[in-house]
Write a protein that holds these residues in place. Sequence first.
Motif, short mmCIF file in Angstrom:
data_model
loop_
_atom_site.label_atom_id
_atom_site.label_comp_id
_atom_site.label_asym_id
_atom_site.label_seq_id
_atom_site.Cartn_x
_atom_site.Cartn_y
_atom_site.Cartn_z
N ARG A 59 0.82 -1.21 0.00
CA ARG A 59 0.00 0.00 0.00
C ARG A 59 0.86 1.26 0.00
NH1 ARG A 59 -5.24 1.61 0.84
NH2 ARG A 59 -5.44 3.77 1.55
N SER A 60 1.98 1.27 0.74
CA SER A 60 2.81 2.47 0.78
C SER A 60 3.37 2.78 -0.61
CB SER A 60 3.97 2.30 1.77
OG SER A 60 4.78 1.19 1.41
N ASN A 61 3.72 1.75 -1.35
CA ASN A 61 4.17 1.93 -2.72
C ASN A 61 3.04 2.42 -3.60
OD1 ASN A 61 5.46 1.72 -5.21
ND2 ASN A 61 6.53 -0.15 -4.66
N ALA A 62 1.86 1.82 -3.42
CA ALA A 62 0.69 2.22 -4.22
C ALA A 62 0.31 3.67 -3.97
CB ALA A 62 -0.48 1.29 -3.90
N GLU A 63 0.39 4.11 -2.72
CA GLU A 63 0.04 5.50 -2.42
C GLU A 63 0.99 6.46 -3.13
OE1 GLU A 63 0.13 5.71 1.80
OE2 GLU A 63 -1.92 4.91 2.05
N SER A 64 2.27 6.15 -3.10
CA SER A 64 3.24 7.00 -3.79
C SER A 64 2.94 7.06 -5.28
CB SER A 64 4.66 6.46 -3.55
OG SER A 64 5.61 7.21 -4.27
N GLU A 65 2.59 5.90 -5.87
CA GLU A 65 2.28 5.86 -7.30
C GLU A 65 1.03 6.66 -7.64
OE1 GLU A 65 3.71 4.35 -10.14
OE2 GLU A 65 5.41 4.45 -8.80
N VAL A 66 -0.05 6.42 -6.93
CA VAL A 66 -1.30 7.11 -7.24
C VAL A 66 -1.15 8.62 -7.04
CG1 VAL A 66 -3.68 7.42 -6.46
CG2 VAL A 66 -2.78 5.12 -6.84
N ASP A 67 -0.45 9.02 -6.00
CA ASP A 67 -0.23 10.45 -5.79
C ASP A 67 0.59 11.05 -6.91
OD1 ASP A 67 -1.67 10.14 -3.49
OD2 ASP A 67 0.02 10.35 -2.12
#
Length: 600
Positions: free
Chosen positions: A527-535
């Motif tokens: 999720r931490s990686n996904a948040e960085s990507e989506v942002d």
Amino acid sequence: MDRFFSRRETLAGFAAVSASTAIPAAAQNAAPPLLDRIAWQLLDLLPERATSLGVDTGAHADLRRRLEDRSPAGIAVRQRVLTKALADLARVPRAGLDPSTATSIAVVESAFRTALDGMALPYGVATIGDWRNTPYAVVQNVGSWLDVPQLLDGDQPVRDKADAEAYLARLAAMPAQLDGETTRIAQARGMGVVPPAFLLDKTIAGMTRTIAEAANTDGPLVGPLARKGASVPGDWSARAARIVRTAIVPALERQLAELRAERAVATDAAGLLTRPHGPEWYAWGLRAGTTTRRSAADLHAMGRARLTDLQAQMDVILRGAGLTQGSVAERTIAFQKRPGIGFPDGDEGRRQIVAYMQGRIDAIRPKLPQAFRRLARGNLEIRRMPLAQEPGAPAAYGGPGTIDGSVPGKVWVNLGDPSIHNRVTIPDLVYHEGIPGHVWQGEYAQKLPLIRSILAFNAYSEGWALYAEQLADELGLYQGDPAGRLGYLMGLAWRAARLIVDTGIHAMGWSRDKALAEFIAATGLPRSNAESEVDRYCAWPGQACGYEVGRAEIVAQRSRAKAALGPRYDLRDFDQAVVDGGNVPLDVLAGNVSRYIAGA
């Protein structure tokens, strides 16, 4: 050989020009000097790029002391320079031009016209031959507050007194650059355009931390000078700290105050759909990011179809590992939690991550003669990102060093949260960012005319890097490594998901939560990686769509070459034609391949 006359460059419209065709003197004599003059005009506007290329020397040494003007007045100057350059190029006779020069002209015209159309939009940053186009001039991954520390840490040389003085001059120029940005984001706020609240929260936290550390001897602005200039006599660190305390910190505080004013009126609306001129801005962002006119709906459907195919391949590996229950994403997450896949927490884990990345680079080097006729040097080092950049940055990014090789290319790795890296995700990451991806391809581009080293196209750059991941698989790097091959397929699925999520956010009005749910379900990334990507997709509309569009076009051109050449086709020749042709829009890439086919 004159650097403007590489035989390997081409353009579709000139592919049929015979080598015996007489070249009119006006075109033959005027075009290369004009392209060189335009290159230096562009570097005068973008002096940081001169440093990253290592050409801020001799008569151009003053560029090492300066920073780009990011004020409204600076943007107006940029528009005038680009408009004049296009007018000058339009007067160059085209009949009989050699393919090299014709390609260079086509590349410049495409980059400049796209940039000018972006600058005509009422807000945001339209870059020239770069990939960070954004409606927000300052956000979690955009702005002087990030760019200058990374430049000073990575590319700014400090070998002698003159270099140290240039470093201080750049520090002294930073407040004006910051204030120029602050003026523009305040203007955008007046139009009702501010970043999403969740992006501003990251930006405000990061800038607050930067201000607190700015004047420290080991901080992001003084630290690189203290480290690099340790053997240069002089009170450099003390002088740098004074500039930071008295000029840069106040400018950062002014910018932070504006960001807080934006936060007071911000909403959680993630995309451009509901923002003033948002659909218009996004259409341009997709054009800049893909070098095509493909619609958001078309790209969204392309992503869905690609993802379905990739998840079927991932399912085979997961079942072979005994994971049969749950979605592909859920099983991928479970696989990454198995013993021996991750790394320890803390600095020891960070050390092991860098060592593992270096091991993957070392493993692919001996394989490269199977894919290329002429090998680049692959001058590369792996470095941790500046700490202030990590919260808003992707897992890693990379690019070539200076043209003369004195400063190596870099893979900048995000080590803020070591858990985002493991033995599944690292291999395709280093092949993408390093070799044979961005660093590798960039070294070939640097052999072309200077203007071609400056200008880059997102779909080609990222398409090549994604194709580089595919080459690693085809060269056998994942034999006996199901974890690595799963990561490779995850990486491809990740880029397919980018098509889905980027268009979902900006053309379909998806919330951040909806985008995160779609992204995690598609990829199985933490999720931490996904948040960085989506942002990141929220901040750079359209950029994320260039990866799969570019890869698919390179693969389509390879299939065309195979069909046309039959037994005469050789992977080494095809790959060489693609990298030697340089960084180009996708239609020009097709012309390069046409010339390769004709020559073969």
